[in-house]
Write an enzyme that holds these catalytic residues in place. Sequence first.
Site, short mmCIF file in Angstrom:
data_model
loop_
_atom_site.label_atom_id
_atom_site.label_comp_id
_atom_site.label_asym_id
_atom_site.label_seq_id
_atom_site.Cartn_x
_atom_site.Cartn_y
_atom_site.Cartn_z
N SER A 1 22.64 28.06 -44.80
CA SER A 1 22.73 28.26 -43.48
C SER A 1 21.45 28.84 -42.83
O SER A 1 20.69 29.31 -43.51
CB SER A 1 23.71 29.49 -43.30
OG SER A 1 23.46 30.83 -43.73
N ASP B 1 22.99 23.83 -43.37
CA ASP B 1 24.36 23.92 -42.88
C ASP B 1 24.63 24.56 -41.58
O ASP B 1 23.81 25.40 -41.22
CB ASP B 1 24.89 25.05 -43.78
CG ASP B 1 26.55 25.11 -43.88
OD1 ASP B 1 27.27 24.05 -43.40
OD2 ASP B 1 27.09 26.21 -44.18
N ASN C 1 31.87 28.54 -49.30
CA ASN C 1 31.07 29.48 -49.26
C ASN C 1 31.48 30.99 -49.70
O ASN C 1 31.51 31.58 -50.82
CB ASN C 1 30.31 29.79 -47.81
CG ASN C 1 29.50 30.92 -47.81
OD1 ASN C 1 28.87 31.20 -48.99
ND2 ASN C 1 29.35 31.80 -46.85
P1 13P Z 1 34.02 29.01 -46.36
O1 13P Z 1 33.36 30.29 -46.28
O2 13P Z 1 35.31 29.07 -45.76
O3 13P Z 1 34.22 28.50 -47.98
O4 13P Z 1 33.44 27.96 -45.74
C1 13P Z 1 32.11 27.38 -46.10
C2 13P Z 1 31.91 26.36 -44.96
O5 13P Z 1 32.37 25.66 -44.36
C3 13P Z 1 30.19 26.29 -44.76
O6 13P Z 1 29.89 25.30 -43.94
#
Ligand code: 13P
Length: 288
Positions: A50, A85, A232
Amino acid sequence: MALVSAKEMLVKAHEGKYAVGQFNINNLEWTKAILQTAEELQSPVILGVSEGAGKYMCGFNTIVGMVNGMLETLNITVPVALHLDHGSYEGAKSAINAGFSSIMFDGSHYPIEENIAKTTELVHAAGVLGLSLEAEVGAIGGEEDGVVGNGEVADPKECKMIAELGVDMLAAGIGNIHGKYPENWAGLRFDVLADIQAACGDKPLVLHGGTGIPADMIKKAISLGVSKINVNTECQLAFQEATRAYIEAGKDQQGKGFDPRKLLAPGAEAIKATVKEKMELFGSVGKA
Ligand code: 13P
């Protein structure tokens, strides 16, 4: 093996009815744990970064250097994509310049015309450079990196418009959210997912918010065209629990505090276990 675009691995996953995991990275230990697990299980993998994690890890150039160094030193032979991301338009450009092999441009908060214009420009840039590009339609709910979105259900006609621009994969909101799902969560909208896939031909679809979605829903989503699943929070929780247990066990070096290399090792092992479980569920084991 050098970093690769995510295109080929996702086309193969879409044809083979499995999904490649995108696991977000936040530091060296997470990155190493994910790469080692992918190699051990002979699974393709996508490392997600990210913009917030990018800043934390000292910028995109540092991350590219770290990941490329690990691919060589750890002798990683499976396909690995380094993917931005939820990139902003500016963030996408800097990740491209730094050497990322895959980009998500999240234009879901723009009006559809602007999302189309910006996505089109990035499709051209990614095409010239051989990178893969993910676009988003219908914001994914929940909070990620301080950005809060209400879960939306994407309009299949808008998905078709964006898919036809030439993106390699499409993230479409179908009631999924980032982070933990609330008790009263209504579940994924498989009817909409089926309509989106029908409207977008054989475009690989992406499911964000992979944490906490029950296994049967994951399997159904894959059967309907989801070829990449992002995780994540589950790695974060596993890392936190293992680190806390280690600290509570008090294994410090009497007077010198905790050995930093030992302190983060249980968290890294917990991430390995989480990644393994997900790769098995997604069906990507042995698909490198
Ligand atoms: P989570 O944190 O819910 O696993 O989602 C991760 C995500 O979609 C990153 O783009």
